[in-house]
Design a protein around this motif. Sequence first.
Motif, PDB file in Angstrom:
ATOM      1  N   VAL A 110       8.316  12.667   8.553  1.00  0.00           N
ATOM      2  CA  VAL A 110       8.314  11.594   7.570  1.00  0.00           C
ATOM      3  C   VAL A 110       6.887  11.476   7.051  1.00  0.00           C
ATOM      4  O   VAL A 110       5.938  11.419   7.829  1.00  0.00           O
ATOM      5  CB  VAL A 110       8.767  10.253   8.190  1.00  0.00           C
ATOM      6  CG1 VAL A 110       8.782   9.158   7.144  1.00  0.00           C
ATOM      7  CG2 VAL A 110      10.138  10.386   8.830  1.00  0.00           C
ATOM      8  N   LYS A 111       6.750  11.457   5.729  1.00  0.00           N
ATOM      9  CA  LYS A 111       5.432  11.418   5.119  1.00  0.00           C
ATOM     10  C   LYS A 111       5.326  10.179   4.244  1.00  0.00           C
ATOM     11  O   LYS A 111       6.222   9.891   3.453  1.00  0.00           O
ATOM     12  CB  LYS A 111       5.219  12.676   4.274  1.00  0.00           C
ATOM     13  CG  LYS A 111       3.876  12.760   3.601  1.00  0.00           C
ATOM     14  CD  LYS A 111       3.772  14.060   2.817  1.00  0.00           C
ATOM     15  CE  LYS A 111       2.444  14.176   2.109  1.00  0.00           C
ATOM     16  NZ  LYS A 111       2.367  15.382   1.300  1.00  0.00           N
ATOM     17  N   PRO A 147      -4.932   8.587   0.568  1.00  0.00           N
ATOM     18  CA  PRO A 147      -4.503   9.497   1.627  1.00  0.00           C
ATOM     19  C   PRO A 147      -3.021   9.329   1.964  1.00  0.00           C
ATOM     20  O   PRO A 147      -2.376   8.375   1.533  1.00  0.00           O
ATOM     21  CB  PRO A 147      -5.378   9.094   2.810  1.00  0.00           C
ATOM     22  CG  PRO A 147      -5.754   7.693   2.554  1.00  0.00           C
ATOM     23  CD  PRO A 147      -5.820   7.546   1.063  1.00  0.00           C
ATOM     24  N   SER A 148      -2.513  10.286   2.709  1.00  0.00           N
ATOM     25  CA  SER A 148      -1.123  10.216   3.162  1.00  0.00           C
ATOM     26  C   SER A 148      -1.080  10.442   4.667  1.00  0.00           C
ATOM     27  O   SER A 148      -1.994  11.020   5.242  1.00  0.00           O
ATOM     28  CB  SER A 148      -0.267  11.260   2.444  1.00  0.00           C
ATOM     29  OG  SER A 148      -0.728  12.550   2.745  1.00  0.00           O
ATOM     30  N   ASN A 176       4.003  -0.447   7.404  1.00  0.00           N
ATOM     31  CA  ASN A 176       3.064  -1.499   7.790  1.00  0.00           C
ATOM     32  C   ASN A 176       1.619  -1.039   7.867  1.00  0.00           C
ATOM     33  O   ASN A 176       0.744  -1.853   8.159  1.00  0.00           O
ATOM     34  CB  ASN A 176       3.474  -2.104   9.131  1.00  0.00           C
ATOM     35  CG  ASN A 176       4.761  -2.869   9.027  1.00  0.00           C
ATOM     36  OD1 ASN A 176       5.101  -3.382   7.979  1.00  0.00           O
ATOM     37  ND2 ASN A 176       5.498  -2.935  10.115  1.00  0.00           N
ATOM     38  N   SER A 177       1.331   0.221   7.642  1.00  0.00           N
ATOM     39  CA  SER A 177      -0.069   0.654   7.692  1.00  0.00           C
ATOM     40  C   SER A 177      -0.644   0.699   6.283  1.00  0.00           C
ATOM     41  O   SER A 177       0.069   0.766   5.295  1.00  0.00           O
ATOM     42  CB  SER A 177      -0.235   1.997   8.389  1.00  0.00           C
ATOM     43  OG  SER A 177       0.778   2.868   8.117  1.00  0.00           O
ATOM     44  N   SER A 178      -1.964   0.649   6.232  1.00  0.00           N
ATOM     45  CA  SER A 178      -2.635   0.552   4.931  1.00  0.00           C
ATOM     46  C   SER A 178      -2.961   1.913   4.336  1.00  0.00           C
ATOM     47  O   SER A 178      -3.335   1.999   3.182  1.00  0.00           O
ATOM     48  CB  SER A 178      -3.923  -0.245   5.076  1.00  0.00           C
ATOM     49  OG  SER A 178      -4.845   0.463   5.861  1.00  0.00           O
ATOM     50  N   GLN A 231       0.811  -1.214   0.000  1.00  0.00           N
ATOM     51  CA  GLN A 231       0.000   0.000   0.000  1.00  0.00           C
ATOM     52  C   GLN A 231       0.851   1.274   0.000  1.00  0.00           C
ATOM     53  O   GLN A 231       0.466   2.268  -0.577  1.00  0.00           O
ATOM     54  CB  GLN A 231      -0.950  -0.001   1.193  1.00  0.00           C
ATOM     55  CG  GLN A 231      -1.950  -1.140   1.154  1.00  0.00           C
ATOM     56  CD  GLN A 231      -2.852  -1.084  -0.046  1.00  0.00           C
ATOM     57  OE1 GLN A 231      -3.542  -0.102  -0.258  1.00  0.00           O
ATOM     58  NE2 GLN A 231      -2.853  -2.127  -0.856  1.00  0.00           N
ATOM     59  N   LEU A 232       2.008   1.251   0.680  1.00  0.00           N
ATOM     60  CA  LEU A 232       2.872   2.432   0.722  1.00  0.00           C
ATOM     61  C   LEU A 232       3.632   2.541  -0.588  1.00  0.00           C
ATOM     62  O   LEU A 232       4.379   1.645  -0.972  1.00  0.00           O
ATOM     63  CB  LEU A 232       3.850   2.347   1.893  1.00  0.00           C
ATOM     64  CG  LEU A 232       4.793   3.522   2.066  1.00  0.00           C
ATOM     65  CD1 LEU A 232       4.016   4.799   2.367  1.00  0.00           C
ATOM     66  CD2 LEU A 232       5.794   3.254   3.166  1.00  0.00           C
ATOM     67  N   GLN A 233       3.440   3.647  -1.284  1.00  0.00           N
ATOM     68  CA  GLN A 233       4.108   3.845  -2.564  1.00  0.00           C
ATOM     69  C   GLN A 233       5.328   4.748  -2.441  1.00  0.00           C
ATOM     70  O   GLN A 233       6.339   4.506  -3.074  1.00  0.00           O
ATOM     71  CB  GLN A 233       3.143   4.456  -3.573  1.00  0.00           C
ATOM     72  CG  GLN A 233       2.101   3.495  -4.056  1.00  0.00           C
ATOM     73  CD  GLN A 233       1.309   4.099  -5.196  1.00  0.00           C
ATOM     74  OE1 GLN A 233       1.017   5.288  -5.192  1.00  0.00           O
ATOM     75  NE2 GLN A 233       0.963   3.276  -6.163  1.00  0.00           N
TER      76      GLN A 233
END
Length: 140
Positions: free
Chosen positions: A61-62, A69-70, A92-94, A8-10
């Motif tokens: 940190v973003k 969303p971010s 690790n978050s979606s 999910q993290l791009q």
Amino acid sequence: MATRGIYQLQKMTIVYCEHGGSSRAVRDFISSGRIIEWAEQHPHIEFELKLRNGYGKHPFVKGEYLTGPSKQVCVKNEPIEKLYHVMEMLKNSSGRKMTRLKEPVMTQTPSIQGIWTPMLNLQDVGDFEINIVSPKSPPS
């Protein structure tokens, strides 16, 4: 975090100040080369380092997610271990927002297995016999 095999993290952006004291750990993290090691371990994430100088500009940190969303986490005056923790947390978050359930979750189809209790430790019982009894029909 991967949902159906897709991370999910791009993109992860680390914003810091070149002179500020609150960015000291971030500058040490970058200058020691640990950021390159972390990026090589996570090739599915795009990394960006942004320099933002000025008074009162604290590091953060973003994380930008596939779902849209971010999330942004401040790392002002935090040690390098906390920076690792924040980066892992974002990885690790979606990206979805947390929603509070207002009512307890109830189901219309309860489990056919029944409720588990500690007395159901059947591996200690050994062999046991099951007697199937058919219900009696009511008298006519």
